[in-house]
Scaffold this motif. Sequence first.
Motif, PDB file in Angstrom:
ATOM      1  N   ASN A 110     -37.898  48.636 -78.616  1.00 20.37           N
ATOM      2  CA  ASN A 110     -38.415  48.130 -77.646  1.00 20.37           C
ATOM      3  C   ASN A 110     -39.958  48.017 -77.548  1.00 20.37           C
ATOM      4  OD1 ASN A 110     -38.345  47.301 -74.854  1.00 20.37           O
ATOM      5  ND2 ASN A 110     -39.466  49.152 -74.374  1.00 20.37           N
ATOM      6  N   ASP A 111     -40.681  48.979 -78.191  1.00 24.57           N
ATOM      7  CA  ASP A 111     -42.110  48.905 -78.414  1.00 24.57           C
ATOM      8  C   ASP A 111     -42.371  47.847 -79.282  1.00 24.57           C
ATOM      9  OD1 ASP A 111     -41.958  51.229 -77.174  1.00 24.57           O
ATOM     10  OD2 ASP A 111     -42.374  52.639 -78.958  1.00 24.57           O
ATOM     11  N   LEU A 112     -41.792  47.397 -80.181  1.00 24.03           N
ATOM     12  CA  LEU A 112     -41.924  46.154 -80.980  1.00 24.03           C
ATOM     13  C   LEU A 112     -41.507  45.121 -80.217  1.00 24.03           C
ATOM     14  CD1 LEU A 112     -42.325  45.155 -84.069  1.00 24.03           C
ATOM     15  CD2 LEU A 112     -40.049  45.050 -84.185  1.00 24.03           C
ATOM     16  N   GLU A 113     -40.607  44.926 -79.393  1.00 21.41           N
ATOM     17  CA  GLU A 113     -40.166  43.691 -78.937  1.00 21.41           C
ATOM     18  C   GLU A 113     -41.186  43.397 -77.392  1.00 21.41           C
ATOM     19  OE1 GLU A 113     -35.926  44.071 -78.047  1.00 21.41           O
ATOM     20  OE2 GLU A 113     -35.400  43.175 -79.835  1.00 21.41           O
ATOM     21  N   ASN A 114     -41.610  44.624 -76.971  1.00 22.40           N
ATOM     22  CA  ASN A 114     -42.319  44.367 -75.654  1.00 22.40           C
ATOM     23  C   ASN A 114     -43.452  45.149 -76.039  1.00 22.40           C
ATOM     24  OD1 ASN A 114     -40.218  43.007 -74.214  1.00 22.40           O
ATOM     25  ND2 ASN A 114     -39.135  44.903 -74.635  1.00 22.40           N
ATOM     26  N   PRO A 115     -44.381  44.948 -76.911  1.00 22.40           N
ATOM     27  CA  PRO A 115     -45.688  45.707 -76.874  1.00 22.40           C
ATOM     28  C   PRO A 115     -46.690  45.906 -75.637  1.00 22.40           C
ATOM     29  CG  PRO A 115     -45.857  43.752 -78.235  1.00 22.40           C
ATOM     30  CD  PRO A 115     -44.492  43.811 -77.850  1.00 22.40           C
ATOM     31  N   ASP A 116     -47.316  46.913 -75.641  1.00 21.49           N
ATOM     32  CA  ASP A 116     -48.474  46.891 -74.633  1.00 21.49           C
ATOM     33  C   ASP A 116     -49.759  45.941 -75.146  1.00 21.49           C
ATOM     34  OD1 ASP A 116     -47.281  48.451 -72.710  1.00 21.49           O
ATOM     35  OD2 ASP A 116     -48.463  50.364 -73.448  1.00 21.49           O
ATOM     36  N   ARG A 117     -49.842  45.943 -76.464  1.00 20.56           N
ATOM     37  CA  ARG A 117     -50.833  45.236 -76.955  1.00 20.56           C
ATOM     38  C   ARG A 117     -50.250  45.082 -78.610  1.00 20.56           C
ATOM     39  NH1 ARG A 117     -50.935  50.493 -77.616  1.00 20.56           N
ATOM     40  NH2 ARG A 117     -52.923  51.435 -77.824  1.00 20.56           N
ATOM     41  N   VAL A 118     -51.000  43.940 -79.112  1.00 22.46           N
ATOM     42  CA  VAL A 118     -50.942  43.931 -80.450  1.00 22.46           C
ATOM     43  C   VAL A 118     -52.490  43.872 -81.081  1.00 22.46           C
ATOM     44  CG1 VAL A 118     -50.544  42.364 -82.371  1.00 22.46           C
ATOM     45  CG2 VAL A 118     -48.861  42.818 -80.658  1.00 22.46           C
ATOM     46  N   LEU A 119     -52.996  44.554 -82.074  1.00 22.65           N
ATOM     47  CA  LEU A 119     -54.281  44.697 -82.501  1.00 22.65           C
ATOM     48  C   LEU A 119     -54.493  44.145 -83.522  1.00 22.65           C
ATOM     49  CD1 LEU A 119     -57.089  45.508 -81.713  1.00 22.65           C
ATOM     50  CD2 LEU A 119     -56.549  47.861 -82.489  1.00 22.65           C
ATOM     51  N   ILE A 120     -55.253  43.170 -83.952  1.00 21.77           N
ATOM     52  CA  ILE A 120     -55.427  42.595 -85.362  1.00 21.77           C
ATOM     53  C   ILE A 120     -57.031  42.618 -85.569  1.00 21.77           C
ATOM     54  CG2 ILE A 120     -55.588  40.755 -86.706  1.00 21.77           C
ATOM     55  CD1 ILE A 120     -53.135  39.477 -85.121  1.00 21.77           C
ATOM     56  N   GLY A 121     -57.690  43.442 -86.421  1.00 22.90           N
ATOM     57  CA  GLY A 121     -58.842  43.493 -86.815  1.00 22.90           C
ATOM     58  C   GLY A 121     -59.269  42.587 -87.973  1.00 22.90           C
TER      59      GLY A 121
ATOM     60  N   LEU B 120     -47.131  35.640 -81.952  1.00 22.13           N
ATOM     61  CA  LEU B 120     -46.954  34.745 -80.734  1.00 22.13           C
ATOM     62  C   LEU B 120     -45.537  34.220 -80.748  1.00 22.13           C
ATOM     63  CD1 LEU B 120     -50.155  32.627 -80.859  1.00 22.13           C
ATOM     64  CD2 LEU B 120     -49.154  33.985 -78.980  1.00 22.13           C
ATOM     65  N   ARG B 121     -44.727  34.326 -81.545  1.00 18.49           N
ATOM     66  CA  ARG B 121     -43.143  34.032 -81.457  1.00 18.49           C
ATOM     67  C   ARG B 121     -42.636  34.900 -80.417  1.00 18.49           C
ATOM     68  NH1 ARG B 121     -40.291  31.362 -85.900  1.00 18.49           N
ATOM     69  NH2 ARG B 121     -42.212  30.233 -86.937  1.00 18.49           N
ATOM     70  N   TRP B 122     -43.116  36.225 -80.168  1.00 18.43           N
ATOM     71  CA  TRP B 122     -42.335  36.718 -79.002  1.00 18.43           C
ATOM     72  C   TRP B 122     -43.318  37.702 -78.086  1.00 18.43           C
ATOM     73  CZ3 TRP B 122     -42.905  38.780 -83.737  1.00 18.43           C
ATOM     74  CH2 TRP B 122     -43.269  40.070 -84.078  1.00 18.43           C
ATOM     75  N   VAL B 123     -44.711  37.640 -78.467  1.00 12.54           N
ATOM     76  CA  VAL B 123     -45.638  38.380 -77.823  1.00 12.54           C
ATOM     77  C   VAL B 123     -46.696  37.498 -77.007  1.00 12.54           C
ATOM     78  CG1 VAL B 123     -47.490  40.006 -77.810  1.00 12.54           C
ATOM     79  CG2 VAL B 123     -45.597  40.244 -79.416  1.00 12.54           C
ATOM     80  N   LYS B 124     -46.900  37.558 -75.604  1.00  8.99           N
ATOM     81  CA  LYS B 124     -47.950  36.725 -74.953  1.00  8.99           C
ATOM     82  C   LYS B 124     -49.168  36.692 -75.485  1.00  8.99           C
ATOM     83  CE  LYS B 124     -45.624  35.728 -70.696  1.00  8.99           C
ATOM     84  NZ  LYS B 124     -45.002  36.980 -69.882  1.00  8.99           N
ATOM     85  N   SER B 125     -50.047  35.755 -75.503  1.00 11.14           N
ATOM     86  CA  SER B 125     -51.125  35.555 -76.403  1.00 11.14           C
ATOM     87  C   SER B 125     -52.136  36.465 -75.670  1.00 11.14           C
ATOM     88  CB  SER B 125     -51.630  34.184 -76.396  1.00 11.14           C
ATOM     89  OG  SER B 125     -52.213  33.748 -75.220  1.00 11.14           O
ATOM     90  N   ASP B 126     -52.189  36.711 -74.277  1.00  9.00           N
ATOM     91  CA  ASP B 126     -53.102  37.588 -73.860  1.00  9.00           C
ATOM     92  C   ASP B 126     -52.841  38.995 -74.136  1.00  9.00           C
ATOM     93  OD1 ASP B 126     -50.805  37.997 -72.303  1.00  9.00           O
ATOM     94  OD2 ASP B 126     -51.732  38.005 -70.411  1.00  9.00           O
TER      95      ASP B 126
END
Length: 421
Positions: free
Chosen positions: A131-142, A157-163
């Motif tokens: 569930n954490d993978l499918e609905n993450p609070d955020r994805v962080l890319i540095g 972006l295939r499953w996480v909203k851009s914001d």
Amino acid sequence: GEYQNLPVFEPGLAQIVKDVRGKNLFFSIDVQNSIKIADLIFISVNTPIKSHGIGAGEASDLKWVESSAREISMYAEGHTIVVEKSTLPVKTARIIKSILESSNQNLGGDLGKTFSVLSNPEFLAEGTAVNDLENPDRVLIGGEDKTSIDLLKEIYLRWVKSDKIITTNLWSSELSKLIANAFLAQRISSINTVSAICESTGANVEEVALAVGKDSRIGEKFLKSGPGFGGSCFKKDILNLVYICKSLGLKEVAAYWNEIIKINDWQQDRIYRTLVEKLYGNISGKRIVILGFSFKANTNDTRNSPAITICRKLLAEDAQLVIHDPKVGEKDVFDALVGSENIINFEKRLIYEINIPKATENADAVLIMTEWEDYINLDWKKLQIKMRKPSWIFDTRSIISPEQLKRIDLNFWQLGNGESY
Ligand code: UGA
């Protein structure tokens, strides 16, 4: 079948592997060829605390990260994006970069290899990983190179909203992972100090947590008091943060974060002392049932499990332990307790029992260590008949409601519940 035997138990994972294995998920031990054809490589290796040498007991051991970088530099072709997925100390990207950048020189001459390094920390928790993978609070890319960042972003972006996808510089990303875990662990240590205050005042930590957590600035989650945090991450990451602070000359900051670990150890010691005290200060030869050995429910992981620490202390007092866990097997229980100092002949005093009524037979006390659902609705009225009197239940996870035990011949101690005496 074969999918039931994944090396880790994680709800939902077996089904995913079953669905996509051989389609777009492949397992391979052919490192060389896999690196050669890869456009993007995640480094997801272990980074345990160093056991010896400089920074022993605090710093992360980066030898597997370094050897991964070396293998990548050796076999990669064309442009390769290397992503740090493991939790790493700040500035590790610099090491990886420097190894990768030297690769063209390594084999004499420009082989046209190019690399970019990204940091993409993982925030999933065990037991809820899917569930954490499918609905993450955020994805962080540095990272520094926009093209590579965009490429990795594209995948999410295939499953996480851009914001929900945050991009930062490399160092902020690496540091944020450590700080997120430190803040989470800090909440647990904070509420655990409150549990002790509640026991001495007649307050109830569940009620206090509810009242405090309703303030949206504080929030309701991660305010559950218990036997302290376990797992492979919190302690390691805080120790690592403490080490970094010390290296930076930030003595007071290091001491501040270190206190979270001290409170965690204190909470476990406090539970053990309470149990011994309630059993007239002597547990030698007494039969104590431990319900739950994993560090939290819905996982078979026992790394840094509070149950290990407390069982060792109880064994050192010559108690007889009967351990039950729905997912942790006998071998893992024994392995976790072997090597304990000051415990003589403990094998004879350690029993693994998967049948709860059998486990509680003749027991003096039951200690609930993990909040497994299996333990919530046990028939205590029936179970207590065969226990030795006076019998005790110690609930460190607040999963039993005192109502359940009314008019039953059992003494009940509940962590943080000032009324349960
Ligand atoms: C933790 C973080 O929650 C994840 O975000 C992070 O990605 C992960 O570490 C990691 O760095 O890999 P995890 O250790 O799997 O995940 O499990 P948690 O749910 O955080 O629980 C950690 C410990 O804290 C457990 O022993 C749990 O019982 C305890 N806990 C948790 C409490 O005592 N009270 C709470 O309110 C929450």
